[in-house]
Design a protein around this motif. Sequence first.
Motif, mmCIF file in Angstrom:
data_model
loop_
_atom_site.group_PDB
_atom_site.id
_atom_site.type_symbol
_atom_site.label_atom_id
_atom_site.label_comp_id
_atom_site.label_asym_id
_atom_site.label_seq_id
_atom_site.Cartn_x
_atom_site.Cartn_y
_atom_site.Cartn_z
ATOM 1 N N ARG A 1 0.753 -1.312 0.106
ATOM 2 C CA ARG A 1 0.009 0.172 0.024
ATOM 3 C C ARG A 1 0.657 1.301 -0.022
ATOM 4 O O ARG A 1 0.590 2.157 -0.601
ATOM 5 C CB ARG A 1 -0.908 -0.124 1.322
ATOM 6 N N ALA A 2 1.870 1.092 0.584
ATOM 7 C CA ALA A 2 2.902 2.419 0.895
ATOM 8 C C ALA A 2 3.488 2.671 -0.535
ATOM 9 O O ALA A 2 3.678 3.573 -1.016
ATOM 10 C CB ALA A 2 3.941 2.251 1.755
ATOM 11 N N PHE A 3 3.689 1.452 -1.252
ATOM 12 C CA PHE A 3 4.366 1.637 -2.585
ATOM 13 C C PHE A 3 3.526 2.117 -3.652
ATOM 14 O O PHE A 3 3.878 3.012 -4.190
ATOM 15 C CB PHE A 3 4.793 0.113 -2.906
ATOM 16 N N VAL A 4 2.360 1.616 -3.489
ATOM 17 C CA VAL A 4 1.404 2.190 -4.614
ATOM 18 C C VAL A 4 1.032 3.716 -4.178
ATOM 19 O O VAL A 4 1.173 4.529 -5.173
ATOM 20 C CB VAL A 4 -0.036 1.399 -4.356
ATOM 21 N N SER A 5 0.990 3.948 -3.039
ATOM 22 C CA SER A 5 0.628 5.559 -2.726
ATOM 23 C C SER A 5 1.711 6.467 -3.291
ATOM 24 O O SER A 5 1.513 7.387 -3.484
ATOM 25 C CB SER A 5 0.627 5.291 -1.193
ATOM 26 N N GLY A 6 3.178 5.874 -2.795
ATOM 27 C CA GLY A 6 4.143 6.590 -3.102
ATOM 28 C C GLY A 6 4.534 6.718 -4.759
ATOM 29 O O GLY A 6 5.208 7.589 -5.282
ATOM 30 N N VAL A 7 4.359 5.431 -5.436
ATOM 31 C CA VAL A 7 4.470 5.520 -6.865
ATOM 32 C C VAL A 7 3.443 5.974 -7.732
ATOM 33 O O VAL A 7 3.757 6.791 -8.680
ATOM 34 C CB VAL A 7 5.085 4.312 -7.162
ATOM 35 N N LEU A 8 2.325 5.590 -7.438
ATOM 36 C CA LEU A 8 0.976 5.779 -8.176
ATOM 37 C C LEU A 8 0.030 6.876 -7.597
ATOM 38 O O LEU A 8 -0.477 7.483 -8.312
ATOM 39 C CB LEU A 8 0.142 4.633 -8.480
ATOM 40 N N GLY A 9 -0.046 7.031 -6.424
ATOM 41 C CA GLY A 9 -0.630 8.042 -5.690
ATOM 42 C C GLY A 9 -1.828 7.338 -4.943
ATOM 43 O O GLY A 9 -2.287 6.330 -5.301
#
Length: 229
Positions: A95-103
């Motif tokens: 979730r942190a990865f998606v938030s940081g990379v995609l929004g």
Amino acid sequence: TATAATTTISPPPPPPHVPLRLWAPLAELERQLPERLGGACADVADHTAAWLSFVDGPSQTERNDDPVFLRGADAVARLLVVRFLKPSGLVSAVRAFVSGVLGDRFLAPPPLDLKTAFLTSAMATPVVFFVGNDADPLLLLRRLARESGTAGGNKLHAISLGRGMNHDVIDTIRVALSSGDWVFLQNCHYAPSFMPTLEAIVRQLRHSSRGGGNSGGGGSGSGGCGVSE
């Protein structure tokens, strides 16, 4: 005759104070990705307590809870470290990865616009629901049926799939084809062996339909299959 040999490279032995469960995965990651995780093992040897606190701590962690070395790593490297050292925190890390990379907008599922889905469906194009725990699209579907005026309350047939229900489903769909009723199938994941039969029914509908769309009954006879996870 040419021969091929496969050599397994073992990681260097850990320092005495570093647990192997911490050292071995990280050493392999560093060997495979030196450009991303070069120096990780040296940092583990120097800051073992911080790494153990991270690995054995709560599943949901923030960047500030990471060892200092990991805070400076890129998002992909952090995701790999969590995957192999702390699998219990993988969901949080993804979730942190998606938030940081995609929004953040990619973390929230879009609101269910059932009316739009209905308008793009047809007798031979069922609407498929993939739902999470405690979600019930049947309530929304009943409301749409009332609003559309094409499938009043007594024309929407909801069947929960399970053992012994296959014949009921086939008979209900057959009746719905002639009456213009709607058929809603719930808990499809409980009847995987029935899915090829359902697919064959849909294929037959596609072959026998003549345009149709949503006219003359608003998707009448289409089988909506609700799959809860």
